[in-house]
Enzyme design. Structure first.
Site, PDB file in Angstrom:
ATOM      1  CB  VAL A  43      -0.875   0.159   1.345  1.00 19.92           C
ATOM      2  CG1 VAL A  43      -1.896   1.294   1.358  1.00 19.92           C
ATOM      3  CG2 VAL A  43      -1.913  -1.166   1.358  1.00 19.92           C
ATOM      4  CE  LYS A  79       4.773  27.223   2.627  1.00 20.14           C
ATOM      5  NZ  LYS A  79       3.702  26.124   2.864  1.00 20.14           N
TER       6      LYS A  79
END
Length: 427
Positions: A43, A79
């Site tokens: 997964v 950022k």
């Protein structure tokens, strides 16, 4: 306190699962809890959440993880804020920069507020926010938000990173803290007579029992939603976007700007996230206004990739939250708990706030659920507050070129809190 250490089972890896594992292991260690993370090798993770708020800086610092160690491993960059493009068609306001808070800006913020008030009362003074805040200047000049020796002010910042790689960084650190990792595929959830979760059963017949379970199984919500039946509250009336298409591009020769870009398109917005090795790109949109093929074509046109063979990845988003994050002996974290589109990159912030809040509530109750209701109320308010924050971006947009933007500007499905704040602003 229990007589023996708690057995905590985390279902699902990815960034959310390994963040939870680190926080729990760092706080409680082997004396109070044994933490086991179970993840299926079959997964994958969503893996496109590549930006953060400044709270993640405190997360890494609290774990003692130096930026010089983890950032290169995750192709990470700084950022200082978010550049919003084309959200308004008013002349002079086609772009604005949302800055993360810095101590320097507390000196200039009063002038900005004064000028806003003056402009609203008819005086011709500059009031565009880009003129008043340091993070915008740092981004435009491609400077890191780290002051030199002796610089007296703290500059707030977040990060950009490869979501898969940062998950590996967090996994390695959690293992160093004593977290056990099991690669297993969970097929069944075993429950006690009172409904609490007793164990996870794997495809090869193994039984993974525990006292507390952390649901990091993604949008599926295998534990809290499927097994325990906790209702999911949709935000579809508030937030229209329910799809995304993503594709990376190589990083160009220009210096890296420490900013995320959110550029408005016909039925949503496009992100651009600079990493050290590439730029992450994607289009978050509403399937009510554009289909997947047209959205991909619009994104490719924006990126100059209309005739390129670069593969696009299409995603569906389940926008909303579970009614309660802590149900019985299970805590939902990450996408299993809820999702709000990544316009302000708040996903990891909610993961961090949820796990830290849970730890505090569980300890305050003597390692019992005594404070569970208060915790659930606080997390629900935080989710709803972030939803209102994102909704406000759309509600006050100044575009009218497509039905999507006109409908967002006319949307009256607003919470009472947001209505109150907007009324106060306009008055």
């Amino acid at each position: 306190m229990t007589a023996a250490p708690l057995s905590i089972i985390i279902m699902g890896g990815g960034t959310a699962g390994w963040m939870a594992a680190n926080l729990l292991a760092a706080r409680w260690g082997d004396e109070r809890a044994h933490v086991t993370l179970v993840e299926s090798p079959d997964v994958g993770i969503i893996g496109v959440g590549e930006g953060s708020t400044p709270q993640l800086r405190a997360f890494f610092a609290g774990l003692g993880m130096a930026e010089a160690d983890w950032m290169p491993r995750a192709n990470a960059t700084y950022k200082t804020g978010i550049r919003f493009n084309r959200w308004s068609s008013r002349p002079g306001f086609d772009s604005y920069f949302h800055p993360f808070a810095t101590e320097v800006d507390f000196k200039t913020q009063p002038q900005f507020i004064y000028n806003c008030r003056a402009r609203r009362t008819g005086r011709d003074v500059p009031a565009h926010p880009d003129r008043f805040f340091l993070p915008r200047l740092l981004a435009d000049e491609c400077r890191a938000p780290v002051g030199g020796e002796g610089f007296p002010f703290d500059v707030g910042y977040g990060y950009h990173f490869d979501a898969h790689l940062v998950g590996q960084v967090l996994r390695d650190h959690a293992l160093s803290l004593g977290v056990m990792r099991l690669e297993r595929h969970i097929t069944t959830v075993e429950q006690h007579a009172d409904g609490r979760i007793a164990a996870l059963l794997t495809s090869d017949g193994e039984r993974v029992a525990g006292d507390l379970f952390i649901d990091c199984s993604g949008f599926r919500g295998a534990l809290v939603q499927e097994a325990l039946g906790e209702p999911f509250i949709s935000f579809a009336d508030n937030l229209f976007n329910d799809r995304a298409v993503a594709m990376p591009t190589p990083r160009g020769p220009d210096a890296i700007k420490p900013q995320t870009e959110a550029t408005a398109l016909s039925a949503g917005w496009r992100w651009a996230i600079p990493l050290t090795n590439r730029t992450g790109n994607g289009y978050v949109y509403s399937s009510r206004y554009i289909d997947a093929d047209a959205a991909e074509t619009e994104l490719r046109t924006e990126l100059g990739l209309l005739d390129s063979d670069v593969a696009a990845r299409h995603l569906q988003m389940k926008v909303g939250r579970v009614a309660r994050s802590w149900v019985g002996n299970c805590l939902a974290v990450g996408l299993a708990q809820g999702f709000i589109e990544p316009l302000e990159a708040t996903a990891l912030h909610i993961v961090q706030a949820t796990v830290e809040g849970f730890i505090g509530a569980f300890e305050a109750g003597g390692f019992t659920p005594a404070h569970r209701n208060d915790f659930n109320d606080r997390i629900a308010r935080r989710y709803d507050g972030i939803r209102d924050y994102i909704v406000c971006h759309y509600r006050v947009n100044r575009r009218s070129d497509t039905q999507y933007w006109r409908d967002n500007a006319a949307n009256d499905a607003l919470s009472d809190n947001l209505k109150t704040m907007m009324t106060a602003w306009f008055r």
